[in-house]
Design a protein around this motif. Structure first.
Motif, mmCIF file in Angstrom:
data_model
loop_
_atom_site.group_PDB
_atom_site.id
_atom_site.type_symbol
_atom_site.label_atom_id
_atom_site.label_comp_id
_atom_site.label_asym_id
_atom_site.label_seq_id
_atom_site.Cartn_x
_atom_site.Cartn_y
_atom_site.Cartn_z
ATOM 1 N N THR A 142 -4.861 -0.058 0.101
ATOM 2 C CA THR A 142 -5.658 -0.101 -1.117
ATOM 3 C C THR A 142 -6.799 0.909 -1.026
ATOM 4 O OG1 THR A 142 -7.161 -1.790 -0.244
ATOM 5 C CG2 THR A 142 -5.173 -2.565 -1.401
ATOM 6 N N VAL A 143 -7.390 1.212 -2.166
ATOM 7 C CA VAL A 143 -8.531 2.138 -2.206
ATOM 8 C C VAL A 143 -9.681 1.585 -1.366
ATOM 9 C CG1 VAL A 143 -10.265 3.183 -3.715
ATOM 10 C CG2 VAL A 143 -7.899 3.045 -4.469
ATOM 11 N N GLU A 144 -9.877 0.269 -1.409
ATOM 12 C CA GLU A 144 -10.962 -0.363 -0.651
ATOM 13 C C GLU A 144 -10.760 -0.169 0.849
ATOM 14 O OE1 GLU A 144 -10.664 -2.092 -4.630
ATOM 15 O OE2 GLU A 144 -9.195 -1.816 -3.028
ATOM 16 N N GLU A 145 -9.526 -0.374 1.311
ATOM 17 C CA GLU A 145 -9.227 -0.164 2.727
ATOM 18 C C GLU A 145 -9.396 1.301 3.116
ATOM 19 O OE1 GLU A 145 -5.685 -3.080 4.069
ATOM 20 O OE2 GLU A 145 -5.260 -2.005 2.203
ATOM 21 N N PHE A 146 -8.918 2.183 2.255
ATOM 22 C CA PHE A 146 -8.976 3.622 2.500
ATOM 23 C C PHE A 146 -10.420 4.088 2.659
ATOM 24 C CE2 PHE A 146 -8.905 8.100 1.079
ATOM 25 C CZ PHE A 146 -7.892 8.605 1.866
ATOM 26 N N LYS A 147 -11.321 3.562 1.823
ATOM 27 C CA LYS A 147 -12.718 3.973 1.871
ATOM 28 C C LYS A 147 -13.399 3.582 3.182
ATOM 29 C CE LYS A 147 -13.915 4.172 -3.053
ATOM 30 N NZ LYS A 147 -14.685 3.528 -4.144
ATOM 31 N N LYS A 148 -12.934 2.509 3.807
ATOM 32 C CA LYS A 148 -13.540 2.060 5.066
ATOM 33 C C LYS A 148 -13.210 2.986 6.227
ATOM 34 C CE LYS A 148 -13.529 -2.816 3.729
ATOM 35 N NZ LYS A 148 -12.905 -4.143 3.948
ATOM 36 N N GLY A 149 -12.168 3.797 6.068
ATOM 37 C CA GLY A 149 -11.777 4.730 7.107
ATOM 38 C C GLY A 149 -10.342 5.182 6.924
ATOM 39 N N HIS A 150 -10.079 6.469 7.192
ATOM 40 C CA HIS A 150 -8.727 6.998 7.005
ATOM 41 C C HIS A 150 -8.544 8.267 7.822
ATOM 42 C CE1 HIS A 150 -11.351 8.618 3.755
ATOM 43 N NE2 HIS A 150 -10.814 9.773 4.140
ATOM 44 N N LEU A 151 -7.308 8.715 7.926
ATOM 45 C CA LEU A 151 -7.022 9.969 8.605
ATOM 46 C C LEU A 151 -7.511 11.129 7.743
ATOM 47 C CD1 LEU A 151 -5.045 7.869 9.893
ATOM 48 C CD2 LEU A 151 -3.468 9.769 10.248
ATOM 49 N N GLN A 207 -2.046 -0.365 7.119
ATOM 50 C CA GLN A 207 -2.954 -0.936 8.104
ATOM 51 C C GLN A 207 -2.244 -1.278 9.409
ATOM 52 O OE1 GLN A 207 -6.167 -0.922 7.749
ATOM 53 N NE2 GLN A 207 -6.712 -1.968 9.632
ATOM 54 N N CYS A 208 -1.019 -1.793 9.300
ATOM 55 C CA CYS A 208 -0.318 -2.207 10.526
ATOM 56 C C CYS A 208 1.128 -1.741 10.587
ATOM 57 C CB CYS A 208 -0.372 -3.721 10.685
ATOM 58 S SG CYS A 208 0.545 -4.621 9.424
ATOM 59 N N VAL A 258 -0.058 -7.823 -5.635
ATOM 60 C CA VAL A 258 0.805 -7.282 -6.683
ATOM 61 C C VAL A 258 1.279 -5.892 -6.283
ATOM 62 C CG1 VAL A 258 0.941 -6.574 -9.103
ATOM 63 C CG2 VAL A 258 -0.418 -8.577 -8.475
ATOM 64 N N LYS A 259 2.580 -5.665 -6.354
ATOM 65 C CA LYS A 259 3.141 -4.355 -6.020
ATOM 66 C C LYS A 259 2.784 -3.348 -7.117
ATOM 67 C CE LYS A 259 7.553 -2.178 -4.818
ATOM 68 N NZ LYS A 259 8.983 -2.413 -4.531
ATOM 69 N N ASN A 260 2.418 -2.151 -6.703
ATOM 70 C CA ASN A 260 2.101 -1.077 -7.640
ATOM 71 C C ASN A 260 3.374 -0.636 -8.363
ATOM 72 O OD1 ASN A 260 1.363 1.253 -8.968
ATOM 73 N ND2 ASN A 260 0.593 2.320 -7.146
ATOM 74 N N VAL A 297 -2.134 6.618 -1.988
ATOM 75 C CA VAL A 297 -1.453 6.030 -3.139
ATOM 76 C C VAL A 297 -1.145 4.583 -2.768
ATOM 77 C CG1 VAL A 297 0.503 6.099 -4.719
ATOM 78 C CG2 VAL A 297 -0.418 8.243 -3.787
ATOM 79 N N PRO A 298 -1.885 3.610 -3.292
ATOM 80 C CA PRO A 298 -1.667 2.208 -2.899
ATOM 81 C C PRO A 298 -0.261 1.713 -3.243
ATOM 82 C CG PRO A 298 -3.772 2.464 -4.027
ATOM 83 C CD PRO A 298 -3.026 3.746 -4.219
ATOM 84 N N TYR A 299 0.320 0.982 -2.289
ATOM 85 C CA TYR A 299 1.632 0.367 -2.530
ATOM 86 C C TYR A 299 1.457 -1.009 -3.150
ATOM 87 C CZ TYR A 299 6.408 -1.209 -1.637
ATOM 88 O OH TYR A 299 7.695 -1.682 -1.780
ATOM 89 N N TRP A 300 0.368 -1.693 -2.773
ATOM 90 C CA TRP A 300 0.024 -2.994 -3.352
ATOM 91 C C TRP A 300 -1.391 -2.950 -3.889
ATOM 92 C CZ3 TRP A 300 1.435 -6.282 1.555
ATOM 93 C CH2 TRP A 300 2.823 -6.462 1.609
ATOM 94 N N PHE A 301 -1.676 -3.856 -4.813
ATOM 95 C CA PHE A 301 -3.041 -4.133 -5.245
ATOM 96 C C PHE A 301 -3.326 -5.597 -4.912
ATOM 97 C CE2 PHE A 301 -1.553 -0.984 -8.515
ATOM 98 C CZ PHE A 301 -2.327 0.085 -8.064
ATOM 99 N N PHE A 302 -4.568 -5.892 -4.533
ATOM 100 C CA PHE A 302 -4.974 -7.272 -4.305
ATOM 101 C C PHE A 302 -5.798 -7.721 -5.498
ATOM 102 C CE2 PHE A 302 -4.574 -5.675 0.158
ATOM 103 C CZ PHE A 302 -3.393 -6.350 0.411
#
Length: 272
Positions: A178-187, A228-229, A204-206, A193-198
């Protein structure tokens, strides 16, 4: 006096039964691979808690992979987000079989899930090693890449070390968190491009995932997909292969394994 003694004895027995019942609720049920095979055939899900490297060498078909531990240059490190990551792909009511290489990590992982409120968890005693010893079917890399029949939906999973090399050699990194996870840290230089939204209603699948990836990547591009995993990215990679993307690899262990290996990341405050 006798009545009091009987009441006291009854109270002690009731407390002992209640205490042991509570203790038993957290006790992990372990089944052998024969029983596990039957349960999987009846609809139980198989959660493989080995590392992405172990998983990529061979695994049960249709199994999920969420590592309970990572093996890093500094030694063995427990996955701090294990329960949270399992919660992304399994509900607490799901019937889940947990396995590792020998049954030890999966026993610890099962105990953690029970403590977290998962109700139907069983550990596979003997693990993947016992499964192999009994000649039960497994999925191996050569079967996924060199079969005479086209397996366009079979995803090749690489560990974070291999992924790092591929990205350095020019592969595009697609982060499907998600965008929120991405903002916390990324490569660095990764696409998101999120695959799911929370949502408040749940996960919910995008619905426009493939279309959105097509706006930033071509079907011929060399793409490493990560989350994430390693679970969402596995599903996302499958969808991309189905849509005609030809050079897609899943990064096993995801961002969590990348961080555990002390590889470089970009954080929001670095970009300000």
């Amino acid at each position: 006096m006798r009545t009091f003694a009987l009441k006291w004895l009854f109270s002690v027995i009731l407390f002992w039964v209640s205490f042991n019942s509570a203790e038993e609720a957290a006790v992990v049920t372990t089944v052998d691979v024969h029983d596990a095979k039957g349960l999987l055939g009846s609809g139980h899900r198989y959660l493989d808690v080995r590392t992405a490297e172990e998983f990529s060498k061979g695994h049960l078909e249709n199994s999920l992979n969420v590592p309970f531990m990572f093996f890093t240059p500094q030694g063995r490190v427990r996955n701090p987000d294990f329960v949270e990551q399992v919660s992304l792909v399994c509900n607490k009511e799901d019937f889940i079989m947990k396995g590792c290489q020998s049954g030890v990590r999966s026993l610890q992982a099962s105990a953690d899930l029970l403590k977290a409120g998962f109700k139907n968890v069983k550990n596979v005693g003997g693990g993947y090693a016992a499964w192999l010893e009994n000649g039960f079917p497994v999925k191996k890399p050569e079967e996924e890449t060199s079969s005479s029949k086209p397996h366009t939906e079979e995803v090749v999973t690489v560990d974070v070390h291999s992924a790092k090399g591929l990205i350095s050699s020019g592969h595009c990194y697609l982060d499907v968190r998600t965008v929120e996870e991405f903002k916390k840290g990324h490569l660095e230089n990764s696409l998101n491009v999120p695959y799911w939204f929370f949502t408040p209603e749940g996960k919910v699948k995008n619905p426009d995932f493939v279309e959105q990836v097509s706006l930033v990547c071509n079907n011929e591009d060399q793409i490493v997909v990560g989350c994430q995993c390693g679970v969402r990215s596995l599903q996302a990679s499958t969808d991309l292969l189905k849509a005609g993307f030809k050079n897609v690899k899943n990064m096993g262990g995801g961002y969590a394994a990348w961080v555990e290996n002390d590889f470089d990341v970009k954080k929001f405050e670095d970009e300000l």
